[in-house]
Design a protein around this motif. Structure first.
Motif, PDB file in Angstrom:
ATOM      1  N   SER A 273       5.653 -12.195   4.994  1.00 39.61           N
ATOM      2  CA  SER A 273       5.284 -10.784   5.155  1.00 39.61           C
ATOM      3  C   SER A 273       4.018 -10.458   4.381  1.00 39.61           C
ATOM      4  CB  SER A 273       6.425  -9.881   4.675  1.00 39.61           C
ATOM      5  OG  SER A 273       7.580 -10.075   5.444  1.00 39.61           O
TER       6      SER A 273
ATOM      7  N   ARG B 224       4.733  -0.920   6.930  1.00 41.95           N
ATOM      8  CA  ARG B 224       5.849  -1.466   7.711  1.00 41.95           C
ATOM      9  C   ARG B 224       6.344  -2.780   7.106  1.00 41.95           C
ATOM     10  NH1 ARG B 224       2.940   0.782  12.125  1.00 41.95           N
ATOM     11  NH2 ARG B 224       1.750  -1.128  12.431  1.00 41.95           N
ATOM     12  N   GLU B 225       5.409  -3.588   6.605  1.00 40.08           N
ATOM     13  CA  GLU B 225       5.804  -4.838   5.965  1.00 40.08           C
ATOM     14  C   GLU B 225       6.605  -4.567   4.687  1.00 40.08           C
ATOM     15  OE1 GLU B 225       4.157  -7.040   8.974  1.00 40.08           O
ATOM     16  OE2 GLU B 225       5.423  -7.676   7.324  1.00 40.08           O
TER      17      GLU B 225
ATOM     18  N   LEU C  18      -0.567   2.049   7.321  1.00 38.00           N
ATOM     19  CA  LEU C  18       0.773   2.139   7.910  1.00 38.00           C
ATOM     20  C   LEU C  18       1.269   0.764   8.344  1.00 38.00           C
ATOM     21  CD1 LEU C  18       0.582   5.442  10.014  1.00 38.00           C
ATOM     22  CD2 LEU C  18       1.747   5.056   7.841  1.00 38.00           C
ATOM     23  N   ALA C  19       0.340  -0.106   8.789  1.00 37.14           N
ATOM     24  CA  ALA C  19       0.731  -1.477   9.132  1.00 37.14           C
ATOM     25  C   ALA C  19       1.252  -2.217   7.895  1.00 37.14           C
ATOM     26  CB  ALA C  19      -0.449  -2.214   9.744  1.00 37.14           C
ATOM     27  N   LYS C  20       0.561  -2.044   6.772  1.00 43.98           N
ATOM     28  CA  LYS C  20       1.021  -2.652   5.522  1.00 43.98           C
ATOM     29  C   LYS C  20       2.363  -2.058   5.100  1.00 43.98           C
ATOM     30  CE  LYS C  20      -2.042  -3.231   2.283  1.00 43.98           C
ATOM     31  NZ  LYS C  20      -3.125  -2.951   1.306  1.00 43.98           N
TER      32      LYS C  20
ATOM     33  N   ASP D  84       3.897   6.344   2.187  1.00 38.88           N
ATOM     34  CA  ASP D  84       3.887   6.861   3.556  1.00 38.88           C
ATOM     35  C   ASP D  84       3.177   8.211   3.620  1.00 38.88           C
ATOM     36  OD1 ASP D  84       5.623   8.578   5.790  1.00 38.88           O
ATOM     37  OD2 ASP D  84       5.147   6.543   6.385  1.00 38.88           O
TER      38      ASP D  84
ATOM     39  N   LYS E  49       8.389  -1.892   4.069  1.00 44.69           N
ATOM     40  CA  LYS E  49       9.703  -1.381   4.455  1.00 44.69           C
ATOM     41  C   LYS E  49      10.630  -2.532   4.859  1.00 44.69           C
ATOM     42  CE  LYS E  49       8.264   3.241   5.961  1.00 44.69           C
ATOM     43  NZ  LYS E  49       8.118   4.166   7.116  1.00 44.69           N
ATOM     44  N   SER E  50      10.086  -3.513   5.590  1.00 46.84           N
ATOM     45  CA  SER E  50      10.873  -4.676   5.967  1.00 46.84           C
ATOM     46  C   SER E  50      11.309  -5.455   4.732  1.00 46.84           C
ATOM     47  CB  SER E  50      10.049  -5.575   6.892  1.00 46.84           C
ATOM     48  OG  SER E  50      10.747  -6.760   7.202  1.00 46.84           O
TER      49      SER E  50
ATOM     50  N   ASN F 148      14.138  -3.555   3.072  1.00 45.49           N
ATOM     51  CA  ASN F 148      15.395  -3.738   3.799  1.00 45.49           C
ATOM     52  C   ASN F 148      16.017  -5.096   3.483  1.00 45.49           C
ATOM     53  OD1 ASN F 148      15.324  -1.230   5.055  1.00 45.49           O
ATOM     54  ND2 ASN F 148      14.134  -1.985   6.785  1.00 45.49           N
TER      55      ASN F 148
END
Length: 221
Positions: free
Chosen positions: A140, A75-76, A71-73, A56, A78-79, A82
């Motif tokens: 993802s 987010r994947e 940043l789009a990558k 990040d 981070k998902s 989680n």
């Protein structure tokens, strides 16, 4: 693309795949082996979260067009992280339930056949959820690859547009040079015309004076 980001990205993908395997293995273990596997998974999750933070920071330090893709990558990822955390908590909860069932068995307050059937059902549910998690991770990663390809295509288009603008700028400079040369030529021609005009006027005046003198001498005789 940032080489630093790619390095963190490779480490995270390898770590994520390893954690998925450990979660699957942990759901099939019990006792000390399961607790040891939980400790390994917890340490891996902490390392994965650290890599996410590093990616990040690296992505936000880059140019806007590259930053948007990374940043789009991210987010994947981070998902994905989680999902791994949720799976870890679910297995930990199942482990707690298993420990409670073991206590009940030891005290003779649970029916052995019922507990065995319940265990099989939970194992089947765990396997099904792990399969669902694997499918989500694959989806993802597929989306991540599509996003990366789109980002590369956009960067190529921007590069081509930049080349076109540079070529147009060079052409404009050439036109400016031609206009400057034409202006100099016209100025020189205008000066020559003015000089020729004065020369012709002077010749005409001389001729008029000469004719006047000739007529004067002829009429005087």
């Amino acid at each position: 693309m940032s080489e630093v980001f790619e390095g963190y990205e490779r480490q995270y993908c390898e770590l994520s795949a390893n954690l998925s395997k450990k979660c699957t293995a942990a759901s099939l273990l019990d006792g000390e082996q399961k607790r040891q596997k939980f400790s390994e998974i917890k340490a891996g999750l902490d390392e994965a979260e650290s890599l996410i933070r590093k990616m990040d920071l690296e992505a936000r330090s880059l140019q806007p067009n590259v930053k948007a893709v990374l940043l789009a990558k991210l987010r994947e990822y981070k998902s994905d992280l989680n999902n791994l955390k949720s799976e870890h908590k679910r297995i930990a909860s199942a482990n707690s339930n298993q420990a409670a069932r073991d206590d009940l068995l030891e005290s003779g307050m649970a029916d052995a056949m019922s507990v065995s059937a319940n265990q099989r059902g939970r194992l089947m549910m765990s396997t099904e959820r792990l399969n669902q998690s694997s499918d989500r991770i694959k989806e993802s990663r597929r989306t991540m690859l599509e996003t990366e390809e789109l980002g590369v295509s956009i960067l190529q288009d921007l590069h081509q547009q930049r080349q076109s603008l540079l070529h147009a700028n060079d052409t404009l400079h050439g036109v400016d040079d031609n206009i400057s040369r034409s202006k100099k030529i016209l100025t020189n021609m205008s000066r020559r015309m003015s000089r020729n005009k004065w020369i012709v006027s002077s010749i005409i005046v001389v001729l008029v004076v000469a004719i006047a003198l000739i007529l004067y001498f002829k009429l005087s005789k």
